[in-house]
Design an enzyme around this catalytic site. Structure first.
Site, PDB file in Angstrom:
ATOM      1  CD  GLU A 149      -2.935   1.251   2.515  1.00  0.00           C
ATOM      2  OE1 GLU A 149      -3.303   2.453   2.326  1.00  0.00           O
ATOM      3  OE2 GLU A 149      -3.071   0.307   3.319  1.00  0.00           O
ATOM      4  CG  ASP A 168      -1.841 -17.211  11.825  1.00  0.00           C
ATOM      5  OD1 ASP A 168      -2.041 -16.732  10.650  1.00  0.00           O
ATOM      6  OD2 ASP A 168      -1.940 -18.355  12.124  1.00  0.00           O
ATOM      7  CE  LYS A 181      -4.939 -18.387  12.397  1.00  0.00           C
ATOM      8  NZ  LYS A 181      -4.151 -19.452  11.625  1.00  0.00           N
ATOM      9  CG  HIS A 213      -3.495   8.943  -0.629  1.00  0.00           C
ATOM     10  ND1 HIS A 213      -2.888   7.339  -0.707  1.00  0.00           N
ATOM     11  CD2 HIS A 213      -3.851   8.916   0.481  1.00  0.00           C
ATOM     12  CE1 HIS A 213      -2.988   6.785   0.552  1.00  0.00           C
ATOM     13  NE2 HIS A 213      -3.788   7.754   1.352  1.00  0.00           N
TER      14      HIS A 213
END
Length: 411
Positions: free
Chosen positions: A107, A311, A236, A406
């Site tokens: 990103e 993870d 998760k 941006h």
């Protein structure tokens, strides 16, 4: 089989031909060649069947055998750009001093934003960070006949927690049972085991240990184990229990930034940032029914997870965070509290060469002294990175510079 046949088997093209002929399956290649030759053979098979070129995926910088415990059917690697933000001054319980924060992301503008936040944190004298609670959980679900048996099981567990802990801890030299909390829903009984896993993230450790404890429950009570994980852990998946009770590390970072620094470096005011945080992160998130009350904590958690071998699926819980802001005597007080940050510095992806190097950047590779201190430090570094990211984004929004930033960076 002759030596010549063995040599032929180790040739990637010959191995690929055997897969095409149906003599071997992709996962069996490691039994006939070293890890790099097996990966090369898989690339040949996949390239032939898909018309894809895997040249870049096959161009990796460490022996494939180093990843054997991390992946199956390896083709190569996907390389994610890694950068650093900082240095940033950290006043932590385990992390202390200046640090560069490694982040892996695709990103654009994320590193620039976090880096700006780090600069302002250091200008303000550094950020505080503390791990407030630690414990990896696993919650099996048992079947009983009715609520009478459920109550009996709950009472038995409370009276025999030491026996369950003894069985669980017999499977590991590092894990320690902190508590076992029962939950009853009809004729289902969930036992939420919580472990101190030291410097390991500890999910596998907790699973193996809990299985041993479940054997004791089944042998001593009328309960029957249905599943080793009953989703009350919760792993998760977004879950309120993790937001309230915590999982992994519960960690908070905060800072007080003088008004002149906010105005000079962030081109806004403490009051504007505080109001924006209330209306966006608190009220807006509440209206949306969000479990996270923050601007973009997931960005930093994900980037530092990828860089340091965590993870990545546990970003779901790791981004379960609340950001607070207030104007205090004209200055800006800002905090971010991450309820369930599941991290480790040993085991899993932390053993991979590039991820190990990223942990070296932070000075926390492997086990800490005392045990658990390196994983605590990693949690504190991530929290400070998240604080920097929150500060930068909130400031960009408050000053209405988000889109122009941006555009300037071409992202």
């Amino acid at each position: 089989m002759t030596d010549a046949d063995d040599a032929s088997d180790a040739d990637p093209e010959s191995l690929a031909e055997r897969v095409r002929a149906g003599d071997l399956r992709l996962h069996e290649l490691d039994d006939h060649a070293d890890a790099d030759a097996a990966a090369a053979a898989r690339r040949l098979v996949v390239e032939g069947e898909t018309d894809a070129s895997l040249e870049s995926i096959g161009n990796y910088g460490f022996p494939a055998e180093r990843a054997e415990s991390n992946i199956e059917n390896m083709l190569g690697t996907v390389q994610v750009p890694v950068g650093v933000a900082g240095p940033v001054d950290v006043n932590g319980g385990a992390a202390d001093g200046e640090a560069y924060l490694p982040l892996a992301t695709t990103e654009g503008a994320l590193l620039a934003s976090v880096n700006r936040g780090c600069s302002v944190l250091s200008r303000a004298g550094g950020a505080n960070a503390r791990v407030l609670k630690s414990g990896m959980t696993r919650a099996p679900v048992f079947r009983v006949t009715d609520v009478v048996e459920a109550e009996a099981l709950v009472s038995w567990v409370r009276d025999n927690t030491d026996r369950l802990a003894e069985a669980a801890e017999s499977t590991t030299s590092h894990g320690e049972v902190l508590d076992v909390t029962p939950y009853v829903v009809g004729n289902s009984v969930y036992l939420r085991f919580r472990y101190d896993t030291k410097d390991a993230m500890g999910m596998n450790m907790a699973t193996i240990a809990t299985e041993a404890a479940c054997d004791v429950v089944e042998s001593e009570t009328a309960a029957e184990l249905v599943a080793l994980s009953g989703n009350l852990c919760t792993d998760k998946k977004p879950a309120a229990i993790n937001a309230v009770e915590g999982r992994g590390r519960t960690v908070t970072a905060d800072v007080t930034i003088p008004r002149e620094v906010v105005e000079e470096r962030l081109h806004t005011t403490p009051g504007d940032i505080a109001e924006l945080n209330t209306r966006k992160n608190l009220v807006g998130s509440a209206k949306a029914g969000s479990l996270g009350f923050n601007a973009h904590v997931a960005n930093v958690v994900a980037a530092m997870f990828l860089a340091t071998g965590q993870d990545e699926a546990q970003v779901v819980e790791g981004a379960n965070a609340i950001t607070t802001a207030e104007e205090r005597d004209g200055d800006l007080y800002l905090s971010v509290s991450l309820a369930s940050l599941e991290v480790g510095t040993v085991g899993g992806g932390t053993k991979l060469p590039t991820q190990s190097e990223a942990l070296d950047v932070l000075g926390i590779r492997g086990g800490g002294d005392p045990a658990g201190s390196n994983a605590d430090a990693l949690a504190e570094y991530i929290a400070v990175g998240a604080l920097a990211g929150e500060l930068s984004l909130l400031s960009a929004l408050a000053s209405r510079h988000l889109s122009s930033a941006h555009a300037e960076l071409g992202r």
